[in-house]
Enzyme design. Structure first.
Site, PDB file in Angstrom:
ATOM      1  N   HIS A 141       5.042  -8.388  -5.457  1.00 52.86           N
ATOM      2  CA  HIS A 141       5.180  -6.914  -6.075  1.00 52.86           C
ATOM      3  C   HIS A 141       5.384  -6.147  -7.242  1.00 52.86           C
ATOM      4  O   HIS A 141       5.114  -5.274  -7.541  1.00 52.86           O
ATOM      5  CB  HIS A 141       6.833  -6.544  -4.897  1.00 52.86           C
ATOM      6  CG  HIS A 141       6.426  -6.248  -3.524  1.00 52.86           C
ATOM      7  ND1 HIS A 141       7.234  -6.948  -2.570  1.00 52.86           N
ATOM      8  CD2 HIS A 141       5.619  -5.951  -3.096  1.00 52.86           C
ATOM      9  CE1 HIS A 141       6.534  -6.967  -1.204  1.00 52.86           C
ATOM     10  NE2 HIS A 141       6.174  -6.196  -1.325  1.00 52.86           N
ATOM     11  N   LYS A 194      16.498   0.201  11.911  1.00 51.62           N
ATOM     12  CA  LYS A 194      16.318  -1.018  12.302  1.00 51.62           C
ATOM     13  C   LYS A 194      17.207  -1.915  11.423  1.00 51.62           C
ATOM     14  O   LYS A 194      17.650  -2.080   9.529  1.00 51.62           O
ATOM     15  CB  LYS A 194      14.544  -0.805  11.092  1.00 51.62           C
ATOM     16  CG  LYS A 194      13.882  -0.896  12.477  1.00 51.62           C
ATOM     17  CD  LYS A 194      12.471  -1.777  11.590  1.00 51.62           C
ATOM     18  CE  LYS A 194      11.052  -0.632  11.591  1.00 51.62           C
ATOM     19  NZ  LYS A 194       9.452  -1.060  10.801  1.00 51.62           N
ATOM     20  N   ARG A 242      -4.598  -6.724  -0.499  1.00 52.80           N
ATOM     21  CA  ARG A 242      -4.615  -8.220  -1.034  1.00 52.80           C
ATOM     22  C   ARG A 242      -6.052  -8.475  -0.474  1.00 52.80           C
ATOM     23  O   ARG A 242      -6.257  -9.666  -0.765  1.00 52.80           O
ATOM     24  CB  ARG A 242      -3.024  -8.817  -0.368  1.00 52.80           C
ATOM     25  CG  ARG A 242      -2.257  -9.144  -1.050  1.00 52.80           C
ATOM     26  CD  ARG A 242      -1.145  -9.228  -0.227  1.00 52.80           C
ATOM     27  NE  ARG A 242      -0.493  -7.193   0.616  1.00 52.80           N
ATOM     28  CZ  ARG A 242      -0.433  -7.793   1.227  1.00 52.80           C
ATOM     29  NH1 ARG A 242       1.454  -9.053   1.601  1.00 52.80           N
ATOM     30  NH2 ARG A 242       0.692  -6.430   2.461  1.00 52.80           N
ATOM     31  N   SER A 275       6.161 -10.634   1.930  1.00 52.39           N
ATOM     32  CA  SER A 275       7.638 -10.298   2.849  1.00 52.39           C
ATOM     33  C   SER A 275       7.819 -11.547   3.820  1.00 52.39           C
ATOM     34  O   SER A 275       8.770 -11.978   3.594  1.00 52.39           O
ATOM     35  CB  SER A 275       8.195  -9.022   2.988  1.00 52.39           C
ATOM     36  OG  SER A 275       8.349  -8.166   1.564  1.00 52.39           O
TER      37      SER A 275
HETATM   38  P1  ADP Z   1       5.146  -2.152   3.864  1.00 52.39           P
HETATM   39  O1  ADP Z   1       5.804  -1.801   4.633  1.00 52.39           O
HETATM   40  O2  ADP Z   1       5.049  -0.762   3.027  1.00 52.39           O
HETATM   41  O3  ADP Z   1       3.937  -2.305   3.426  1.00 52.39           O
HETATM   42  P2  ADP Z   1       5.481  -4.038   1.195  1.00 52.39           P
HETATM   43  O4  ADP Z   1       7.182  -3.962   0.969  1.00 52.39           O
HETATM   44  O5  ADP Z   1       5.099  -4.819   2.293  1.00 52.39           O
HETATM   45  O6  ADP Z   1       6.341  -2.598   1.816  1.00 52.39           O
HETATM   46  O7  ADP Z   1       4.780  -3.426   0.496  1.00 52.39           O
HETATM   47  C1  ADP Z   1       4.529  -2.441  -0.916  1.00 52.39           C
HETATM   48  C2  ADP Z   1       3.270  -2.107  -1.311  1.00 52.39           C
HETATM   49  O8  ADP Z   1       3.145  -3.897  -1.848  1.00 52.39           O
HETATM   50  C3  ADP Z   1       1.586  -2.346  -0.827  1.00 52.39           C
HETATM   51  O9  ADP Z   1       1.138  -1.499  -0.795  1.00 52.39           O
HETATM   52  C4  ADP Z   1       1.333  -3.827  -0.420  1.00 52.39           C
HETATM   53  O10 ADP Z   1       0.073  -3.454  -0.047  1.00 52.39           O
HETATM   54  C5  ADP Z   1       1.409  -4.205  -2.001  1.00 52.39           C
HETATM   55  N1  ADP Z   1       1.592  -5.587  -1.459  1.00 52.39           N
HETATM   56  C6  ADP Z   1       2.300  -6.500  -0.773  1.00 52.39           C
HETATM   57  N2  ADP Z   1       2.937  -7.492  -1.325  1.00 52.39           N
HETATM   58  C7  ADP Z   1       1.855  -7.473  -1.953  1.00 52.39           C
HETATM   59  C8  ADP Z   1       1.423  -8.936  -2.672  1.00 52.39           C
HETATM   60  N3  ADP Z   1       1.533 -10.314  -2.545  1.00 52.39           N
HETATM   61  N4  ADP Z   1      -0.036  -8.132  -3.596  1.00 52.39           N
HETATM   62  C9  ADP Z   1       0.106  -7.405  -4.485  1.00 52.39           C
HETATM   63  N5  ADP Z   1       0.539  -6.065  -3.466  1.00 52.39           N
HETATM   64  C10 ADP Z   1       1.194  -6.168  -2.072  1.00 52.39           C
END
Ligand code: ADP
Length: 155
Positions: free
Chosen positions: A17, A41, A90, A126
């Site tokens: 992120h 949640k 990803r 996450s």
């Molecule tokens: P959501 O619940 O909206 O998917 P996330 O917090 O999981 O929220 O992810 C937010 C954004 O960050 C999404 O666009 C996701 O694809 C991107 N993202 C998550 N992990 C990574 C990573 N390791 N590298 C690049 N982008 C990521």
């Protein structure tokens, strides 16, 4: 001036992120980082902690705003005056999951800027961090030192 919105759960925020935030902030003039809050949640890390950790980890970047939001991302984009949405990709699985939403958002007038994850982050999420943490394994490189400390203090 292009204000963009990078929205997500960030529960917890990972180095993937942070990488997307850093790269997007260098492309757009203002980046709003929207932390999605789902009132029904129970989060892993509470929203205030997520926001504060991200704010501190990104303190060196000049054009960021951190905020909470609930409901549809595109509605929040309108509220905060963002013209474009930022997402990280990803894998093909991410792309398949994202394209439907991106199309809907485009119908609403919001295009999506996709940034490819760095190779060291392609298997990072996450969820992976939560599993690593539950197993008591090292969080090195998966989250920032500040987030790792917050996660250790939480357990
Ligand atoms: P959501 O619940 O909206 O998917 P996330 O917090 O999981 O929220 O992810 C937010 C954004 O960050 C999404 O666009 C996701 O694809 C991107 N993202 C998550 N992990 C990574 C990573 N390791 N590298 C690049 N982008 C990521």
């Amino acid at each position: 001036m292009t204000r963009a919105l990078y929205a997500g759960s960030f529960d917890p925020p990972t180095t993937g992120h942070l990488d997307i935030i850093t790269r997007a902030s260098a492309i757009v003039s203002e980046l709003v980082v929207g932390i999605g809050v789902h009132p029904d949640k129970t989060p892993f890390l509470d929203a205030d902690t997520r926001l504060e950790l991200m704010r501190q980890d990104c303190a060196h970047l000049p054009n960021l705003t951190f905020t909470f939001y609930t409901g549809a991302t595109v509605r929040f984009a309108a509220e905060c005056g963002a013209k474009v949405l930022v997402r990280g990709l990803r894998s093909y699985a991410d792309m398949n999951a994202e394209r439907g939403m991106a199309e809907i958002n485009r119908r609403e007038g919001y295009d999506t800027l996709f940034l490819l994850a760095n190779s060291q982050h392609v298997n990072l999420s996450s969820t992976v961090v939560r599993h690593v943490m539950d197993a008591g394994l090292s969080l090195d490189g998966l989250v920032s030192p500040r987030v790792a400390e917050a996660l250790h203090n939480k357990s």
